[in-house]
Design a protein around this motif. Structure first.
Motif, mmCIF file in Angstrom:
data_model
loop_
_atom_site.group_PDB
_atom_site.id
_atom_site.type_symbol
_atom_site.label_atom_id
_atom_site.label_comp_id
_atom_site.label_asym_id
_atom_site.label_seq_id
_atom_site.Cartn_x
_atom_site.Cartn_y
_atom_site.Cartn_z
ATOM 1 N N ASN A 86 0.822 -1.208 0.000
ATOM 2 C CA ASN A 86 0.000 0.000 0.000
ATOM 3 C C ASN A 86 0.859 1.262 0.000
ATOM 4 O OD1 ASN A 86 -3.057 0.443 0.190
ATOM 5 N ND2 ASN A 86 -2.256 2.022 1.549
ATOM 6 N N THR A 87 2.061 1.185 0.553
ATOM 7 C CA THR A 87 2.984 2.319 0.472
ATOM 8 C C THR A 87 3.303 2.636 -0.985
ATOM 9 O OG1 THR A 87 3.964 1.915 2.649
ATOM 10 C CG2 THR A 87 5.319 3.099 1.059
ATOM 11 N N ASN A 120 0.234 4.234 -2.633
ATOM 12 C CA ASN A 120 0.109 5.660 -2.315
ATOM 13 C C ASN A 120 1.111 6.493 -3.103
ATOM 14 O OD1 ASN A 120 -2.030 5.518 -0.488
ATOM 15 N ND2 ASN A 120 -0.692 5.167 1.262
ATOM 16 N N CYS A 147 -1.069 11.439 9.394
ATOM 17 C CA CYS A 147 -1.541 10.362 8.506
ATOM 18 C C CYS A 147 -0.377 9.443 8.140
ATOM 19 C CB CYS A 147 -2.220 10.926 7.264
ATOM 20 S SG CYS A 147 -1.095 11.591 6.012
ATOM 21 N N HIS A 148 -0.717 8.213 7.765
ATOM 22 C CA HIS A 148 0.283 7.195 7.480
ATOM 23 C C HIS A 148 1.205 7.633 6.346
ATOM 24 C CE1 HIS A 148 2.029 3.284 6.456
ATOM 25 N NE2 HIS A 148 1.616 2.863 7.631
ATOM 26 N N LEU A 149 0.648 8.210 5.305
ATOM 27 C CA LEU A 149 1.424 8.609 4.140
ATOM 28 C C LEU A 149 2.495 9.633 4.522
ATOM 29 C CD1 LEU A 149 -0.185 9.269 0.660
ATOM 30 C CD2 LEU A 149 1.865 10.472 1.398
ATOM 31 N N CYS A 160 -4.712 14.453 0.204
ATOM 32 C CA CYS A 160 -4.709 13.031 0.580
ATOM 33 C C CYS A 160 -5.450 12.832 1.893
ATOM 34 C CB CYS A 160 -3.284 12.514 0.718
ATOM 35 S SG CYS A 160 -2.403 12.374 -0.839
ATOM 36 N N GLU A 197 -7.093 9.647 4.682
ATOM 37 C CA GLU A 197 -6.884 8.259 5.120
ATOM 38 C C GLU A 197 -8.149 7.745 5.790
ATOM 39 O OE1 GLU A 197 -4.024 5.720 8.199
ATOM 40 O OE2 GLU A 197 -3.515 7.785 7.707
ATOM 41 N N ASN A 198 -8.665 6.626 5.282
ATOM 42 C CA ASN A 198 -9.928 6.086 5.791
ATOM 43 C C ASN A 198 -9.880 4.549 5.812
ATOM 44 O OD1 ASN A 198 -12.523 6.271 6.750
ATOM 45 N ND2 ASN A 198 -13.503 6.553 4.765
ATOM 46 N N HIS A 212 -8.610 6.088 9.692
ATOM 47 C CA HIS A 212 -7.422 6.841 10.068
ATOM 48 C C HIS A 212 -6.700 6.110 11.196
ATOM 49 C CE1 HIS A 212 -4.789 10.085 11.296
ATOM 50 N NE2 HIS A 212 -5.174 10.806 10.248
ATOM 51 N N SER A 213 -5.523 5.582 10.867
ATOM 52 C CA SER A 213 -4.802 4.717 11.796
ATOM 53 C C SER A 213 -4.388 5.434 13.071
ATOM 54 C CB SER A 213 -3.568 4.138 11.093
ATOM 55 O OG SER A 213 -2.758 3.422 11.982
ATOM 56 N N ASP A 216 -6.201 7.201 0.838
ATOM 57 C CA ASP A 216 -5.430 6.072 1.348
ATOM 58 C C ASP A 216 -6.432 5.134 2.017
ATOM 59 O OD1 ASP A 216 -3.903 4.246 2.727
ATOM 60 O OD2 ASP A 216 -2.613 5.713 3.714
#
Length: 402
Positions: free
Chosen positions: A99-100, A103, A124-126, A178, A180-181, A183-184, A213
């Motif tokens: 997934n990285t 993105n 966010c992860h990204l 961007c 994220e859903n 959201h970690s 994401d």
């Protein structure tokens, strides 16, 4: 002849296992030890990435029909991409290793000019966990905005950031927003359809596009009880991961319009993500996709039951608000000791625990912030595991009580 089962080799492997997780003693050799005749039971709540393929998934991998995917000839990859496109409501999808990478490909596909700007949440992860690849590799300028507790961005802040560079000869040109859903870092919180719609309207009004994401998009869809396509329809592209809650060992997708995915193929190749007989991996992803709704719903229920059970303990050391548990993650606030120390207590097993509870349980967790730990439910954690984890938590909190 050297063998992995030679005593020296085993000792080396144990040493490597200890070194792999500095600060948290999780050598695999200890997992099989007994205390007073009671075998240690491990409940691994570090992440939903720790799952192992089950029998059905392994069988699908072994029996997969394969071809050379880099030539577009792998039928199982084709099947996965077509099914996923229907699930996500997009024209096309592209299978990639992680997934990285999905993105990064998406950012590169939207931001063609070096120095383009992407707006995203600062947690966010990204932005935090992907090595700054959008700057390092794509030459894209990230502008982080504060995350609200629910994992959203303040829409007024977003509009100001979009407007600042719109038509300006001095500011970076914002090409992308961007999201994220789920959201970690916010604890698996779900972005609503209405919020996604509002972000799209703001972005498009200022010449920008929206990338989602969706590493845990299926968790969001299950929580909202809507088809995943409803969450994607307000976005210009989406990433989708198979190696988290869906339980596959590897794999993700990029989804979007036909021309966007054609460019994504070229970018995947440039990043070293072109694969050959990838149907072996796509077969696992197909099984995960087919089982997703049933498995994720169970994970969410177990997380919610755990949160309520921990709240009922009414400990001054650990607290949780079950209302914030929307999917498979539980953020537990910790007071009175460092979260890393709590993790060590939960991992340790003693004769006293066996004597008092009749069980020897290791609960594996990572500290999340300076004042919290995060527990993540997944397909390898059963309802019984949840009860054992809760009892272990109760035992540890009783031992820590002044």
């Amino acid at each position: 002849v050297c063998s992995l089962f030679h005593p020296v080799a085993i000792a080396m492997l144990r040493s490597l296992a200890r070194a792999a997780v500095p600060g948290l003693r999780v050598p695999w050799a200890q997992w099989s030890r007994n205390w007073a005749g009671v075998p240690a039971h491990v409940v691994d709540l570090r992440s939903d990435t720790v799952t192992r393929p089950g029998p059905a998934m392994r069988r699908a991998m072994a029996e997969a029909v394969v071809g050379d995917d880099d030539y577009g000839e792998d039928p199982t990859v084709h099947e996965l991409q077509e099914k996923a496109a229907k699930v996500l409501g997009v024209e096309r999808t592209l299978f990639v290793p992680t997934n990285t990478m999905a993105n990064l490909i998406s950012v590169m596909g939207h931001c063609r000019r070096r120095g383009s700007q992407v707006l995203l949440g600062q947690e966010c992860h990204l932005h935090v966990y992907e090595q700054g690849g959008v700057a390092q590799i794509a030459g894209v300028h990230s502008h982080p905005l504060p995350d609200l507790p629910h994992g959203t961005l303040d829409l007024n802040e977003l509009e100001r950031a979009l407007a600042r560079g719109f038509g300006s000869s001095y500011h970076p040109v914002c090409e992308l927003v961007c999201l994220e859903n789920t959201h970690s870092s916010a604890g698996g919180r779900v972005l609503s359809i209405d919020y996604l719609r509002q972000v799209r309207l703001l972005a498009h009004a200022h010449g920008a596009r929206v990338h989602l994401d969706g590493a845990r998009l299926m968790n969001a869809a299950v929580a909202l009880r809507v088809p995943p396509a409803r969450l994607v329809e307000h976005c210009d592209s989406v990433s989708f991961c198979f190696s988290k809650g869906l339980g596959a060992p590897v794999g993700a997708l990029v989804g979007g319009p036909k021309d966007f995915i054609e460019e994504a193929w070229r970018l995947r190749k440039a990043l070293g993500g072109g694969m050959r007989q990838a149907g072996v991996l796509a077969a696992a992803a197909l099984v995960g996709l087919a089982e997703a709704e049933e498995v994720l719903l169970r994970d969410h229920e177990n997380a919610q039951r755990f949160a309520k059970g921990l709240q009922d303990l009414a400990s001054p050391i650990c607290s949780v608000d079950p209302a914030t548990v929307e999917t498979n993650m539980v953020l537990v606030r910790v007071a009175g000791l460092p979260p890393s120390e709590l993790c060590q207590h939960l991992q340790a097993v003693s004769a006293e625990e066996v004597a008092q509870t009749g069980h020897a349980v290791r609960v594996l967790l990572f500290p999340w912030t300076e004042q919290s730990v995060r527990a993540v439910w997944h397909r390898d954690v059963s309802a019984q595991d949840m009860e054992l984890a809760l009892k272990k938590w109760e035992f540890v909190l009783r031992q820590l009580r002044p």
